[in-house]
Design an enzyme around this catalytic site. Sequence first.
Site, PDB file in Angstrom:
ATOM      1  CD  GLU A  34      -2.981   1.022   2.323  1.00 12.86           C
ATOM      2  OE1 GLU A  34      -2.875   0.143   3.189  1.00 12.86           O
ATOM      3  OE2 GLU A  34      -3.886   1.884   2.328  1.00 12.86           O
ATOM      4  CE  LYS A 218      -5.834  -1.103   5.988  1.00 12.48           C
ATOM      5  NZ  LYS A 218      -5.109  -0.159   5.109  1.00 12.48           N
ATOM      6  CG  ASP A 234       2.282 -16.218  12.565  1.00 15.68           C
ATOM      7  OD1 ASP A 234       1.378 -15.599  11.971  1.00 15.68           O
ATOM      8  OD2 ASP A 234       2.148 -17.384  12.973  1.00 15.68           O
ATOM      9  CG  HIS A 332      -3.846   6.806   0.064  1.00 21.29           C
ATOM     10  ND1 HIS A 332      -2.940   5.926   0.605  1.00 21.29           N
ATOM     11  CD2 HIS A 332      -4.700   6.059  -0.673  1.00 21.29           C
ATOM     12  CE1 HIS A 332      -3.244   4.703   0.219  1.00 21.29           C
ATOM     13  NE2 HIS A 332      -4.310   4.765  -0.572  1.00 21.29           N
TER      14      HIS A 332
HETATM   15  C1  LIG Z   1       1.621  10.890   2.614  1.00 22.27           C
HETATM   16  C2  LIG Z   1       1.957  12.171   3.355  1.00 22.27           C
HETATM   17  C3  LIG Z   1       3.199  11.971   4.238  1.00 22.27           C
HETATM   18  C4  LIG Z   1       2.259  13.266   2.343  1.00 22.27           C
HETATM   19  O1  LIG Z   1       2.406  14.497   2.989  1.00 22.27           O
HETATM   20  P1  LIG Z   1       2.259  15.877   2.212  1.00 22.27           P
HETATM   21  O2  LIG Z   1       2.357  16.961   3.217  1.00 22.27           O
HETATM   22  O3  LIG Z   1       1.069  15.804   1.358  1.00 22.27           O
HETATM   23  O4  LIG Z   1       3.471  15.852   1.200  1.00 22.27           O
HETATM   24  P2  LIG Z   1       4.996  16.300   1.289  1.00 22.27           P
HETATM   25  O5  LIG Z   1       5.652  15.707   0.111  1.00 22.27           O
HETATM   26  O6  LIG Z   1       5.083  17.768   1.522  1.00 22.27           O
HETATM   27  O7  LIG Z   1       5.553  15.561   2.560  1.00 22.27           O
HETATM   28  C5  LIG Z   1       5.447  16.059   3.860  1.00 22.27           C
HETATM   29  C6  LIG Z   1       6.659  15.592   4.666  1.00 22.27           C
HETATM   30  O8  LIG Z   1       6.593  14.180   4.757  1.00 22.27           O
HETATM   31  C7  LIG Z   1       7.912  13.647   4.673  1.00 22.27           C
HETATM   32  N1  LIG Z   1       7.943  12.631   3.648  1.00 22.27           N
HETATM   33  C8  LIG Z   1       7.108  12.520   2.590  1.00 22.27           C
HETATM   34  N2  LIG Z   1       7.417  11.456   1.895  1.00 22.27           N
HETATM   35  C9  LIG Z   1       8.455  10.871   2.505  1.00 22.27           C
HETATM   36  C10 LIG Z   1       9.216   9.715   2.252  1.00 22.27           C
HETATM   37  N3  LIG Z   1       8.929   8.917   1.242  1.00 22.27           N
HETATM   38  N4  LIG Z   1      10.230   9.418   3.081  1.00 22.27           N
HETATM   39  C11 LIG Z   1      10.527  10.206   4.129  1.00 22.27           C
HETATM   40  N5  LIG Z   1       9.832  11.318   4.421  1.00 22.27           N
HETATM   41  C12 LIG Z   1       8.808  11.636   3.623  1.00 22.27           C
HETATM   42  C13 LIG Z   1       8.860  14.746   4.368  1.00 22.27           C
HETATM   43  O9  LIG Z   1       9.559  15.010   5.558  1.00 22.27           O
HETATM   44  C14 LIG Z   1       7.983  15.925   4.016  1.00 22.27           C
HETATM   45  O10 LIG Z   1       8.466  17.083   4.600  1.00 22.27           O
HETATM   46  P3  LIG Z   1       9.472  18.109   3.839  1.00 22.27           P
HETATM   47  O11 LIG Z   1      10.729  17.967   4.632  1.00 22.27           O
HETATM   48  O12 LIG Z   1       9.584  17.645   2.405  1.00 22.27           O
HETATM   49  O13 LIG Z   1       8.766  19.391   3.998  1.00 22.27           O
HETATM   50  C15 LIG Z   1       0.772  12.655   4.251  1.00 22.27           C
HETATM   51  O14 LIG Z   1      -0.295  13.027   3.418  1.00 22.27           O
HETATM   52  C16 LIG Z   1       0.289  11.621   5.224  1.00 22.27           C
HETATM   53  O15 LIG Z   1       0.885  11.360   6.238  1.00 22.27           O
HETATM   54  N6  LIG Z   1      -0.866  11.012   4.926  1.00 22.27           N
HETATM   55  C17 LIG Z   1      -1.394   9.876   5.660  1.00 22.27           C
HETATM   56  C18 LIG Z   1      -1.227   8.657   4.811  1.00 22.27           C
HETATM   57  C19 LIG Z   1      -1.671   7.373   5.455  1.00 22.27           C
HETATM   58  O16 LIG Z   1      -2.042   7.304   6.597  1.00 22.27           O
HETATM   59  N7  LIG Z   1      -1.629   6.323   4.668  1.00 22.27           N
HETATM   60  C20 LIG Z   1      -2.077   5.026   5.065  1.00 22.27           C
HETATM   61  C21 LIG Z   1      -3.025   4.494   4.041  1.00 22.27           C
HETATM   62  S1  LIG Z   1      -4.691   5.000   4.388  1.00 22.27           S
HETATM   63  C22 LIG Z   1      -5.265   3.718   5.416  1.00 22.27           C
HETATM   64  O17 LIG Z   1      -5.228   2.602   5.024  1.00 22.27           O
HETATM   65  C23 LIG Z   1      -5.531   3.913   6.882  1.00 22.27           C
HETATM   66  C24 LIG Z   1      -6.594   4.839   7.379  1.00 22.27           C
HETATM   67  C25 LIG Z   1      -6.337   6.237   6.940  1.00 22.27           C
HETATM   68  O18 LIG Z   1      -7.872   4.464   6.929  1.00 22.27           O
HETATM   69  C26 LIG Z   1      -6.499   4.713   8.882  1.00 22.27           C
HETATM   70  C27 LIG Z   1      -7.511   5.535   9.635  1.00 22.27           C
HETATM   71  O19 LIG Z   1      -8.626   5.759   9.108  1.00 22.27           O
HETATM   72  O20 LIG Z   1      -7.195   5.899  10.790  1.00 22.27           O
HETATM   73  N1  LIG Z   2      -1.074 -20.033  16.638  1.00 24.65           N
HETATM   74  C1  LIG Z   2       0.141 -19.668  16.193  1.00 24.65           C
HETATM   75  O1  LIG Z   2       0.460 -18.486  16.204  1.00 24.65           O
HETATM   76  C2  LIG Z   2       1.099 -20.717  15.703  1.00 24.65           C
HETATM   77  C3  LIG Z   2       2.281 -20.314  15.099  1.00 24.65           C
HETATM   78  N2  LIG Z   2       3.222 -21.236  14.680  1.00 24.65           N
HETATM   79  C4  LIG Z   2       4.474 -20.874  14.020  1.00 24.65           C
HETATM   80  O2  LIG Z   2       5.547 -21.084  14.944  1.00 24.65           O
HETATM   81  C5  LIG Z   2       6.708 -20.393  14.500  1.00 24.65           C
HETATM   82  C6  LIG Z   2       7.399 -19.728  15.664  1.00 24.65           C
HETATM   83  O3  LIG Z   2       7.685 -20.677  16.658  1.00 24.65           O
HETATM   84  P1  LIG Z   2       9.040 -20.570  17.520  1.00 24.65           P
HETATM   85  O4  LIG Z   2       8.868 -21.428  18.725  1.00 24.65           O
HETATM   86  O5  LIG Z   2       9.381 -19.138  17.759  1.00 24.65           O
HETATM   87  O6  LIG Z   2      10.094 -21.143  16.509  1.00 24.65           O
HETATM   88  P2  LIG Z   2      11.200 -22.271  16.541  1.00 24.65           P
HETATM   89  O7  LIG Z   2      10.748 -23.522  17.220  1.00 24.65           O
HETATM   90  O8  LIG Z   2      11.672 -22.375  15.130  1.00 24.65           O
HETATM   91  O9  LIG Z   2      12.360 -21.597  17.397  1.00 24.65           O
HETATM   92  C7  LIG Z   2      12.374 -21.566  18.770  1.00 24.65           C
HETATM   93  C8  LIG Z   2      13.571 -22.350  19.276  1.00 24.65           C
HETATM   94  O10 LIG Z   2      14.772 -21.680  18.923  1.00 24.65           O
HETATM   95  C9  LIG Z   2      15.802 -22.004  19.861  1.00 24.65           C
HETATM   96  N3  LIG Z   2      16.516 -20.778  20.217  1.00 24.65           N
HETATM   97  C10 LIG Z   2      17.799 -20.471  19.861  1.00 24.65           C
HETATM   98  N4  LIG Z   2      18.146 -19.256  20.336  1.00 24.65           N
HETATM   99  C11 LIG Z   2      17.086 -18.772  21.036  1.00 24.65           C
HETATM  100  C12 LIG Z   2      16.844 -17.563  21.752  1.00 24.65           C
HETATM  101  N5  LIG Z   2      17.778 -16.602  21.908  1.00 24.65           N
HETATM  102  N6  LIG Z   2      15.625 -17.367  22.310  1.00 24.65           N
HETATM  103  C13 LIG Z   2      14.656 -18.305  22.191  1.00 24.65           C
HETATM  104  N7  LIG Z   2      14.829 -19.468  21.519  1.00 24.65           N
HETATM  105  C14 LIG Z   2      16.033 -19.722  20.951  1.00 24.65           C
HETATM  106  C15 LIG Z   2      15.125 -22.668  21.052  1.00 24.65           C
HETATM  107  O11 LIG Z   2      15.440 -23.982  21.275  1.00 24.65           O
HETATM  108  P3  LIG Z   2      16.017 -25.166  20.320  1.00 24.65           P
HETATM  109  O12 LIG Z   2      17.352 -24.699  19.794  1.00 24.65           O
HETATM  110  O13 LIG Z   2      16.094 -26.326  21.236  1.00 24.65           O
HETATM  111  O14 LIG Z   2      15.017 -25.402  19.211  1.00 24.65           O
HETATM  112  C16 LIG Z   2      13.633 -22.461  20.773  1.00 24.65           C
HETATM  113  O15 LIG Z   2      12.836 -23.492  21.242  1.00 24.65           O
HETATM  114  C17 LIG Z   2       6.234 -19.401  13.481  1.00 24.65           C
HETATM  115  O16 LIG Z   2       6.620 -19.866  12.191  1.00 24.65           O
HETATM  116  C18 LIG Z   2       4.706 -19.446  13.608  1.00 24.65           C
HETATM  117  O17 LIG Z   2       4.090 -19.123  12.371  1.00 24.65           O
HETATM  118  C19 LIG Z   2       3.046 -22.582  14.904  1.00 24.65           C
HETATM  119  C20 LIG Z   2       1.885 -23.030  15.482  1.00 24.65           C
HETATM  120  C21 LIG Z   2       0.809 -22.146  15.901  1.00 24.65           C
END
Ligand SMILES: CC(C)(COP(=O)([O-])OP(=O)([O-])OC[C@H]1O[C@@H](n2cnc3c(N)ncnc32)[C@H](O)[C@@H]1OP(=O)([O-])[O-])[C@@H](O)C(=O)NCCC(=O)NCCSC(=O)C[C@@](C)(O)CC(=O)[O-]
Ligand SMILES: NC(=O)C1=CN([C@@H]2O[C@H](COP(=O)(O)OP(=O)(O)OC[C@H]3O[C@@H](n4cnc5c(N)ncnc54)[C@H](OP(=O)(O)O)[C@@H]3O)[C@@H](O)[C@H]2O)C=CC1
Length: 379
Positions: A34, A218, A234, A332
């Site tokens: 997006e 969202k 995940d 956007h």
């Molecule tokens: C899109 C902007 C930022 C445009 O913002 P703008 O003011 O229209 O445009 P701009 O080009 O003047 O940019 C403003 C500033 O943003 C920065 N900037 C701009 N682009 C970049 C970039 N690529 N990388 C780093 N910085 C960036 C940059 O710093 C710039 O400042 P400047 O220094 O140029 O004066 C603004 O309109 C905005 O924040 N909009 C919101 C967009 C958004 O939320 N998108 C999500 C999708 S919509 C959705 O799915 C969720 C929603 C909305 O439904 C959630 C809800 O309802 O709560």
């Molecule tokens: N409902 C859900 O969300 C479910 C999710 N999953 C899936 O499970 C996966 C994640 O499971 P996860 O248990 O994290 O993965 P793994 O089993 O792959 O890894 C965990 C293992 O890594 C080893 N390990 C090594 N270093 C570390 C450390 N610093 N800290 C902790 N553990 C360490 C441990 O033991 P050892 O070396 O003995 O293995 C540990 O058991 C994801 O892919 C997810 O999508 C699965 C089932 C259900």
Amino acid sequence: MIENVVGTFELPMGVAANFTINGMDYIIPMVVEEPSIIAAASFMARIVRGCGGFMADVTEPLMRAQVQVVGLSDPYGARLKILSERTRIIEAANACDKVLVELGGGCRDIEVHVFPDTPGGAMAVMHLIVDVRDAMGANTVNTMAERVAPLIEELTGGTVRLRILSNLADLRLARCRVVVTPAALATKDITGEDMIDRMVGAYQFAAIDPYRAATHNKGIMNGIDPLIVATGNDWRAIEAGAHVWAVRKGHYTSLTTWEKDANGCLVGTLELPMAVGIVGGATKTHPLAKLALRILNIHSAAELARICVALGLAQNMAAMRALATEGIQRGHMALHARNIAIVAGAAGMEIEAVAKQLAAAHDVRVERARDLLAELRGK
Ligand SMILES: CC(C)(COP(=O)([O-])OP(=O)([O-])OC[C@H]1O[C@@H](n2cnc3c(N)ncnc32)[C@H](O)[C@@H]1OP(=O)([O-])[O-])[C@@H](O)C(=O)NCCC(=O)NCCSC(=O)C[C@@](C)(O)CC(=O)[O-]
Ligand SMILES: NC(=O)C1=CN([C@@H]2O[C@H](COP(=O)(O)OP(=O)(O)OC[C@H]3O[C@@H](n4cnc5c(N)ncnc54)[C@H](OP(=O)(O)O)[C@@H]3O)[C@@H](O)[C@H]2O)C=CC1
């Protein structure tokens, strides 16, 4: 990594800039289809950086595994039998994962929840509370739950059915807070004070109305999911945890809070379950997930969780700022213009040329893009 593979499905990987979290600077990889998400997060992060940055922290990485026991005539009695053997159960769980225990993790505690009147009879559900260190922990805790099941049957006389983690990771929370001055939010048309009042009003709408809260949340996940995907975590687990957390007060509501402090500054907070890992799952098998962790330059799951909530808060702030002022569409759609140009048939260098003209005229439509493309090609 998966079954019946016929190919790979690519998504763009970008980086969000300007993030300062707990005094550390981060470049944050985000994988998402997006437009405007990364621009919006980077924009807000720049404003927040000027006000001291994001302040984030996490609780211990404790996950829950559930062991469901059915066929009980005395579920409360079964509960006490299980609790009286707490140490034995914890030891049996920890015997499954020596590596985790050596790393300082492992099963810490148990809980037993009783459901005396289900349509299928009484049920007791034991929870293993497991410190999973730097893993997401699903496989780890599932193994433990399956391993202790025979012991639970022996203790209760009941039958163990489901043995699986809970995605309501309510003991593994990540929290983030920002404080933004009115001056940092002022635009040429709107004072900072007015902007803050509008944004707090936008939050209050989400706090009371689930139709609005779903969209508001969202927007928060717009920030978090792309980092979850980029790091091979995940995202279904994170989404499941977030939305049940949003309903924990009995009604579905905003995951963030926004208010005005005594100095007139905007204060935003986000708290939610954050079961993310930097080991395990796909984090170490997908080469781009490994690259994402290198870009982040982080060394713990706790650090990743802190960055996730900072991104979520930034994203929510950007959406509220846009929605409470000029609306979401201008910013956007200007960034969506490339997609529209491609739909109209633009290719290569034509895409940017058509998108620029669409955005400049604030007329981002496929029909207009087709006209511009025809002009460009001299037809
Ligand atoms: C899109 C902007 C930022 C445009 O913002 P703008 O003011 O229209 O445009 P701009 O080009 O003047 O940019 C403003 C500033 O943003 C920065 N900037 C701009 N682009 C970049 C970039 N690529 N990388 C780093 N910085 C960036 C940059 O710093 C710039 O400042 P400047 O220094 O140029 O004066 C603004 O309109 C905005 O924040 N909009 C919101 C967009 C958004 O939320 N998108 C999500 C999708 S919509 C959705 O799915 C969720 C929603 C909305 O439904 C959630 C809800 O309802 O709560
Ligand atoms: N409902 C859900 O969300 C479910 C999710 N999953 C899936 O499970 C996966 C994640 O499971 P996860 O248990 O994290 O993965 P793994 O089993 O792959 O890894 C965990 C293992 O890594 C080893 N390990 C090594 N270093 C570390 C450390 N610093 N800290 C902790 N553990 C360490 C441990 O033991 P050892 O070396 O003995 O293995 C540990 O058991 C994801 O892919 C997810 O999508 C699965 C089932 C259900």
